[in-house]
Scaffold this motif. Structure first.
Motif, PDB file in Angstrom:
ATOM      1  N   LEU A 171      45.700  -1.373 -16.849  1.00  0.00           N
ATOM      2  CA  LEU A 171      45.193  -0.025 -17.086  1.00  0.00           C
ATOM      3  C   LEU A 171      44.624   0.128 -18.498  1.00  0.00           C
ATOM      4  O   LEU A 171      43.644   0.845 -18.695  1.00  0.00           O
ATOM      5  CB  LEU A 171      46.282   1.013 -16.842  1.00  0.00           C
ATOM      6  N   LEU A 172      45.215  -0.556 -19.463  1.00  0.00           N
ATOM      7  CA  LEU A 172      44.689  -0.543 -20.832  1.00  0.00           C
ATOM      8  C   LEU A 172      43.262  -1.093 -20.859  1.00  0.00           C
ATOM      9  O   LEU A 172      42.367  -0.488 -21.451  1.00  0.00           O
ATOM     10  CB  LEU A 172      45.589  -1.364 -21.748  1.00  0.00           C
ATOM     11  N   GLY A 228      39.908   1.081 -21.480  1.00  0.00           N
ATOM     12  CA  GLY A 228      39.026   0.701 -22.584  1.00  0.00           C
ATOM     13  C   GLY A 228      37.579   0.544 -22.146  1.00  0.00           C
ATOM     14  O   GLY A 228      36.662   1.035 -22.806  1.00  0.00           O
ATOM     15  N   VAL A 229      37.374  -0.104 -21.005  1.00  0.00           N
ATOM     16  CA  VAL A 229      36.009  -0.299 -20.493  1.00  0.00           C
ATOM     17  C   VAL A 229      35.377   1.044 -20.124  1.00  0.00           C
ATOM     18  O   VAL A 229      34.235   1.329 -20.495  1.00  0.00           O
ATOM     19  CB  VAL A 229      36.017  -1.256 -19.280  1.00  0.00           C
ATOM     20  N   ILE A 230      36.129   1.878 -19.419  1.00  0.00           N
ATOM     21  CA  ILE A 230      35.597   3.184 -19.012  1.00  0.00           C
ATOM     22  C   ILE A 230      35.278   4.040 -20.231  1.00  0.00           C
ATOM     23  O   ILE A 230      34.214   4.671 -20.299  1.00  0.00           O
ATOM     24  CB  ILE A 230      36.576   3.906 -18.067  1.00  0.00           C
ATOM     25  N   MET A 231      36.186   4.066 -21.213  1.00  0.00           N
ATOM     26  CA  MET A 231      35.956   4.882 -22.409  1.00  0.00           C
ATOM     27  C   MET A 231      34.756   4.365 -23.199  1.00  0.00           C
ATOM     28  O   MET A 231      33.974   5.149 -23.730  1.00  0.00           O
ATOM     29  CB  MET A 231      37.206   4.915 -23.291  1.00  0.00           C
ATOM     30  N   THR A 232      34.616   3.044 -23.283  1.00  0.00           N
ATOM     31  CA  THR A 232      33.468   2.476 -24.000  1.00  0.00           C
ATOM     32  C   THR A 232      32.166   2.884 -23.322  1.00  0.00           C
ATOM     33  O   THR A 232      31.226   3.330 -23.979  1.00  0.00           O
ATOM     34  CB  THR A 232      33.581   0.947 -24.078  1.00  0.00           C
ATOM     35  N   LEU A 233      32.109   2.748 -21.991  1.00  0.00           N
ATOM     36  CA  LEU A 233      30.898   3.147 -21.265  1.00  0.00           C
ATOM     37  C   LEU A 233      30.648   4.642 -21.401  1.00  0.00           C
ATOM     38  O   LEU A 233      29.512   5.074 -21.599  1.00  0.00           O
ATOM     39  CB  LEU A 233      31.016   2.761 -19.789  1.00  0.00           C
ATOM     40  N   PHE A 234      31.719   5.422 -21.307  1.00  0.00           N
ATOM     41  CA  PHE A 234      31.582   6.870 -21.419  1.00  0.00           C
ATOM     42  C   PHE A 234      30.987   7.253 -22.766  1.00  0.00           C
ATOM     43  O   PHE A 234      30.015   7.999 -22.837  1.00  0.00           O
ATOM     44  CB  PHE A 234      32.955   7.534 -21.245  1.00  0.00           C
ATOM     45  N   PHE A 235      31.568   6.725 -23.841  1.00  0.00           N
ATOM     46  CA  PHE A 235      31.079   7.101 -25.162  1.00  0.00           C
ATOM     47  C   PHE A 235      29.709   6.510 -25.461  1.00  0.00           C
ATOM     48  O   PHE A 235      28.919   7.097 -26.170  1.00  0.00           O
ATOM     49  CB  PHE A 235      32.080   6.703 -26.247  1.00  0.00           C
ATOM     50  N   ILE A 272      32.282  -5.240 -32.596  1.00  0.00           N
ATOM     51  CA  ILE A 272      32.190  -6.372 -31.665  1.00  0.00           C
ATOM     52  C   ILE A 272      31.122  -6.154 -30.598  1.00  0.00           C
ATOM     53  O   ILE A 272      30.335  -7.060 -30.311  1.00  0.00           O
ATOM     54  CB  ILE A 272      33.565  -6.637 -31.013  1.00  0.00           C
ATOM     55  N   PHE A 273      31.079  -4.952 -30.014  1.00  0.00           N
ATOM     56  CA  PHE A 273      30.178  -4.690 -28.883  1.00  0.00           C
ATOM     57  C   PHE A 273      28.965  -3.851 -29.264  1.00  0.00           C
ATOM     58  O   PHE A 273      28.168  -3.491 -28.401  1.00  0.00           O
ATOM     59  CB  PHE A 273      30.945  -4.002 -27.747  1.00  0.00           C
ATOM     60  N   TYR A 274      28.849  -3.511 -30.540  1.00  0.00           N
ATOM     61  CA  TYR A 274      27.712  -2.727 -31.050  1.00  0.00           C
ATOM     62  C   TYR A 274      27.561  -1.379 -30.333  1.00  0.00           C
ATOM     63  O   TYR A 274      26.455  -0.938 -30.034  1.00  0.00           O
ATOM     64  CB  TYR A 274      26.412  -3.528 -30.981  1.00  0.00           C
ATOM     65  N   THR A 275      28.688  -0.743 -30.037  1.00  0.00           N
ATOM     66  CA  THR A 275      28.653   0.596 -29.460  1.00  0.00           C
ATOM     67  C   THR A 275      28.463   1.592 -30.594  1.00  0.00           C
ATOM     68  O   THR A 275      28.379   1.212 -31.750  1.00  0.00           O
ATOM     69  CB  THR A 275      29.970   0.904 -28.714  1.00  0.00           C
ATOM     70  N   GLN A 276      28.419   2.849 -30.256  1.00  0.00           N
ATOM     71  CA  GLN A 276      28.316   3.914 -31.264  1.00  0.00           C
ATOM     72  C   GLN A 276      29.462   4.894 -31.049  1.00  0.00           C
ATOM     73  O   GLN A 276      29.256   6.087 -30.868  1.00  0.00           O
ATOM     74  CB  GLN A 276      26.968   4.615 -31.164  1.00  0.00           C
TER      75      GLN A 276
END
Length: 159
Positions: free
Chosen positions: A33-34, A38-45, A108-112
């Motif tokens: 679940l962690l 994490g994946v869902i929150m990263t995509l969401f943001f 690491i993933f170059y998100t914002q």
């Protein structure tokens, strides 16, 4: 959020906090679940935050209340003497850990995830700087936990 889920799911089956880490199935489910969270929150943001300017602030406030609620019930289930102090400490650990997650996700993933961005002509423009955003997020989370704790104190004094 993920670390709270790990403790919460493992804690469903156990009454003592020391016993939580002995339940391999619950820990595995919590870690799964962690990762999913994490994946869902990263995509969401990454995709949503740039469309709705201050949704990040709202989510940090609501998340603080949710964390406080989960932490309080975990403290209550494990019969801690000072449940409200444990609620604050557990919530603070998760709030700060999430800010580390935002930082490392950006690196690491170059998100914002750090900072508040606005899309203008298909370009992301930084509206609130990364440091200011991190401080605001932590402050909103702590404020939400404080409100939850004060609500419990008020409820306890009026019963």
């Amino acid at each position: 959020i993920g670390s709270v889920l790990i403790l919460f799911i493992a804690g469903i089956k156990q009454h003592k906090i020391k016993e939580i880490y002995k339940d391999k199935l619950a820990i595995s489910l919590g870690i799964f679940l962690l990762i999913i969270t994490g994946v869902i929150m990263t995509l969401f943001f990454y995709f949503i935050q740039s469309e709705f300017l201050y949704i990040d602030k709202l989510l940090h406030f609501i998340g603080g209340i949710m964390l406080a609620s989960i932490s309080y019930h975990m403290s209550k289930k494990n019969n801690f003497k000072n449940k409200l102090l444990m609620t604050f400490i557990l919530s603070l650990i998760v709030i700060v850990s999430y800010e580390f997650y935002e930082y490392f996700s950006d690196k690491i993933f170059y998100t914002q995830m750090q900072g508040v961005y606005q899309k203008i002509n298909d370009q992301s423009i930084l509206v609130i700087g990364k440091t200011a955003d991190t401080i605001q997020d932590i402050t909103l989370g702590i404020f939400a936990v404080f409100i939850y704790i004060m609500g419990n104190v008020y409820k306890k004094n009026n019963n």
